[in-house]
Design an enzyme around this catalytic site. Structure first.
Site, PDB file in Angstrom:
ATOM      1  N   SER A 109       0.773  -1.240   0.000  1.00  0.00           N
ATOM      2  CA  SER A 109       0.000   0.000   0.000  1.00  0.00           C
ATOM      3  C   SER A 109       0.806   1.294   0.000  1.00  0.00           C
ATOM      4  O   SER A 109       0.261   2.358  -0.296  1.00  0.00           O
ATOM      5  CB  SER A 109      -0.963   0.014   1.195  1.00  0.00           C
ATOM      6  OG  SER A 109      -0.256  -0.167   2.409  1.00  0.00           O
ATOM      7  N   GLY A 148       5.107   3.126  -0.379  1.00  0.00           N
ATOM      8  CA  GLY A 148       6.534   2.961  -0.623  1.00  0.00           C
ATOM      9  C   GLY A 148       6.892   1.960  -1.694  1.00  0.00           C
ATOM     10  O   GLY A 148       6.298   1.920  -2.789  1.00  0.00           O
ATOM     11  N   TYR A 149       7.887   1.119  -1.373  1.00  0.00           N
ATOM     12  CA  TYR A 149       8.380   0.151  -2.345  1.00  0.00           C
ATOM     13  C   TYR A 149       7.340  -0.898  -2.699  1.00  0.00           C
ATOM     14  O   TYR A 149       7.299  -1.389  -3.831  1.00  0.00           O
ATOM     15  CB  TYR A 149       9.646  -0.529  -1.810  1.00  0.00           C
ATOM     16  CG  TYR A 149      10.904   0.278  -2.019  1.00  0.00           C
ATOM     17  CD1 TYR A 149      11.279   0.675  -3.294  1.00  0.00           C
ATOM     18  CD2 TYR A 149      11.729   0.629  -0.953  1.00  0.00           C
ATOM     19  CE1 TYR A 149      12.442   1.407  -3.505  1.00  0.00           C
ATOM     20  CE2 TYR A 149      12.892   1.361  -1.150  1.00  0.00           C
ATOM     21  CZ  TYR A 149      13.242   1.749  -2.430  1.00  0.00           C
ATOM     22  OH  TYR A 149      14.394   2.475  -2.633  1.00  0.00           O
ATOM     23  N   GLU A 173      -4.360  -1.432   6.580  1.00  0.00           N
ATOM     24  CA  GLU A 173      -4.625  -0.005   6.541  1.00  0.00           C
ATOM     25  C   GLU A 173      -5.990   0.319   7.146  1.00  0.00           C
ATOM     26  O   GLU A 173      -6.887  -0.526   7.185  1.00  0.00           O
ATOM     27  CB  GLU A 173      -4.566   0.509   5.102  1.00  0.00           C
ATOM     28  CG  GLU A 173      -3.218   0.314   4.409  1.00  0.00           C
ATOM     29  CD  GLU A 173      -2.106   1.192   4.970  1.00  0.00           C
ATOM     30  OE1 GLU A 173      -2.408   2.114   5.761  1.00  0.00           O
ATOM     31  OE2 GLU A 173      -0.928   0.960   4.613  1.00  0.00           O
ATOM     32  N   ALA A 194      -0.901  -9.385   7.836  1.00  0.00           N
ATOM     33  CA  ALA A 194      -0.157 -10.287   6.953  1.00  0.00           C
ATOM     34  C   ALA A 194       0.575 -11.373   7.726  1.00  0.00           C
ATOM     35  O   ALA A 194       0.899 -12.425   7.162  1.00  0.00           O
ATOM     36  CB  ALA A 194       0.839  -9.495   6.104  1.00  0.00           C
ATOM     37  N   LEU A 235       6.999  -6.085   3.580  1.00  0.00           N
ATOM     38  CA  LEU A 235       6.264  -5.808   4.817  1.00  0.00           C
ATOM     39  C   LEU A 235       7.114  -4.974   5.773  1.00  0.00           C
ATOM     40  O   LEU A 235       8.272  -5.284   6.030  1.00  0.00           O
ATOM     41  CB  LEU A 235       5.876  -7.130   5.483  1.00  0.00           C
ATOM     42  CG  LEU A 235       4.691  -7.113   6.438  1.00  0.00           C
ATOM     43  CD1 LEU A 235       3.425  -6.667   5.724  1.00  0.00           C
ATOM     44  CD2 LEU A 235       4.491  -8.492   7.048  1.00  0.00           C
ATOM     45  N   TYR A 276      21.995   0.872  11.666  1.00  0.00           N
ATOM     46  CA  TYR A 276      21.261   0.008  10.739  1.00  0.00           C
ATOM     47  C   TYR A 276      21.932  -1.359  10.604  1.00  0.00           C
ATOM     48  O   TYR A 276      21.506  -2.317  11.250  1.00  0.00           O
ATOM     49  CB  TYR A 276      21.111   0.681   9.369  1.00  0.00           C
ATOM     50  CG  TYR A 276      19.955   0.104   8.572  1.00  0.00           C
ATOM     51  CD1 TYR A 276      18.722   0.737   8.548  1.00  0.00           C
ATOM     52  CD2 TYR A 276      20.084  -1.095   7.879  1.00  0.00           C
ATOM     53  CE1 TYR A 276      17.644   0.198   7.852  1.00  0.00           C
ATOM     54  CE2 TYR A 276      19.014  -1.647   7.182  1.00  0.00           C
ATOM     55  CZ  TYR A 276      17.799  -0.997   7.165  1.00  0.00           C
ATOM     56  OH  TYR A 276      16.752  -1.537   6.485  1.00  0.00           O
ATOM     57  N   THR A 318      10.742   7.318   3.666  1.00  0.00           N
ATOM     58  CA  THR A 318       9.587   6.468   3.905  1.00  0.00           C
ATOM     59  C   THR A 318       9.162   6.652   5.355  1.00  0.00           C
ATOM     60  O   THR A 318       9.889   7.247   6.156  1.00  0.00           O
ATOM     61  CB  THR A 318       9.905   4.980   3.668  1.00  0.00           C
ATOM     62  OG1 THR A 318      10.865   4.551   4.646  1.00  0.00           O
ATOM     63  CG2 THR A 318      10.451   4.745   2.266  1.00  0.00           C
TER      64      THR A 318
END
Length: 381
Positions: free
Chosen positions: A48, A50-51, A73, A110, A137, A232, A268
């Site tokens: 839904s 972004g990528y 959503e 999901a 996801l 990260y 994002t």
């Protein structure tokens, strides 16, 4: 009602339906102009924003694929707007129908077996098999099969880390210190953001017999430069992403062709929450736009299905990773970014960082900032 952006920290609590539709339309136009095969029937898990959204658009409008999507959503509850992802998906499905393209979306968790079962039943009824699975996801927490809820954290591993960041409330260069995660926090982050659910999805689809013989799966990750590694690659998120890479390797050993695509750093909802990264992205935007190599989500995904040949001879590095971050990680780009990051302060931030570009991308994620939309007009939410 009149919908205005309401920003709280690194998220926007409102979304503009007309603006979200405009964003989808622009991505559709790009995908049509840069066609690339993505398989006949494509499942996008996390479809839904972004990528994930760009993947679905590229597959459908750049490759003519029938697409199934999974999202989590919130619809509108006036005076509260729906989430941007809800409006994005509504706009996508409308355009898909107008273009004669199959598109169905399941709105639910999901991670749950119920959603996996629902998708399998739809595939059996409508599509028979899936040719491409995209796992995109991004979630802050997960309900495990035993009912326990685990949450992800953005922390370092092993030691405290201090570096520059940008305060998104003031656009000022500040300093942030992040403390290391506990082992329980690391484990929980891996459960939420790692490869466990990717494995669960692929095993469920395979066991149900709905994967085509030559099906390929791709999950998304990020590596980045050394200056972001403590937050990260070497942090809790990195532990989860290593688990994701291991999951893809496990699937390949089991006879399922699975890859991890290392994508470019972009604005994002996820990246905005990571200390240090927003400042890095703003500098990266400045450098790559100047060089003419900047890409957004849709450009990246069209290149994934095209140049990286996800449906042909897949182009990977020695570690079997698809490197869509190749333009970002180019030596000349990273040399400039590192030099700017070292010297940036409040006196030169506008010179060295594309703060306006960062905020432009941020607002457009929620449907705001398009010049041809009258944001003072009433809109049906």
């Amino acid at each position: 009602m009149i919908v205005e952006p309401k920003v709280r920290g690194f998220i926007c609590t409102t979304a503009h339906p007309t603006g979200c539709a405009e964003s989808v339309d622009r991505q559709i136009a790009y995908a049509k102009a840069h066609p690339a095969p993505a398989g006949k029937n494509v499942l996008v898990i996390g479809c839904s924003t972004g990528y994930g959204l760009a993947s679905r658009i590229a597959a459908a409008f750049g490759g003519g694929a029938a697409t199934l999507g999974v999202m989590f959503e919130r619809p509108a509850n006036p005076p509260r707007t729906a989430t941007a992802g809800y409006y994005n998906t509504a706009a996508f499905e409308k355009r898909a129908a107008e273009n004669g393209l199959y598109a169905k979306t399941v709105n639910g968790d999901a991670f749950s077996q119920a959603v996996k079962d629902e998708i399998i039943e739809i595939v059996r009824r409508d599509l028979k098999t899936i040719d491409t699975v995209v796992y995109s996801l991004a979630a802050p927490r997960r309900t495990m099969p035993d009912g326990t809820v685990v949450s992800s954290v953005i922390k370092t591993v092993g030691s405290t880390y201090t570096n520059k960041t940008v305060d998104l409330r003031t656009n000022a260069v500040t300093e942030v210190t992040v403390t290391p995660a506990t082992q329980e926090e690391i484990d929980s982050t891996v459960k939420v953001m790692g490869g466990g659910d990717f494995l669960d999805w692929m095993h469920a689809l395979k066991n149900a017999g709905v994967l085509s013989q030559d099906c390929r799966a791709v999950a998304y990750s990020y590596i980045g430069p050394a200056l972001t590694h403590p937050m990260y690659l070497d942090g809790t998120i990195g532990a989860a992403k290593r688990d994701l890479i291991a999951a893809a390797e496990t699937l390949r050993k089991e006879g399922i062709e699975a890859y991890v695509s290392v994508n470019k750093a972009l604005v994002t909802q996820s990246s905005a929450a990571i200390p240090v990264v927003p400042l890095y992205i703003a500098i990266l935007y400045k450098v790559m736009k100047k060089k003419g190599t900047h890409e957004g989500c849709i450009e990246q995904m069209c290149r994934l299905f095209g140049d990286k040949a996800l449906t042909g001879a897949v182009k990977t590095d020695a570690d079997k990773l698809i490197r869509l971050d190749d333009l970002e990680m180019a030596d000349d780009v990273q040399k400039e970014v590192a030099a700017m990051f070292d010297t940036i302060d409040n006196g030169n931030i506008k010179q060295y960082a594309d703060i306006e570009g960062y905020w432009d991308d941020f607002y457009k994620m929620f449907g705001f900032g398009y010049k041809d939309i009258d944001y003072t007009a009433d809109v049906e939410i």
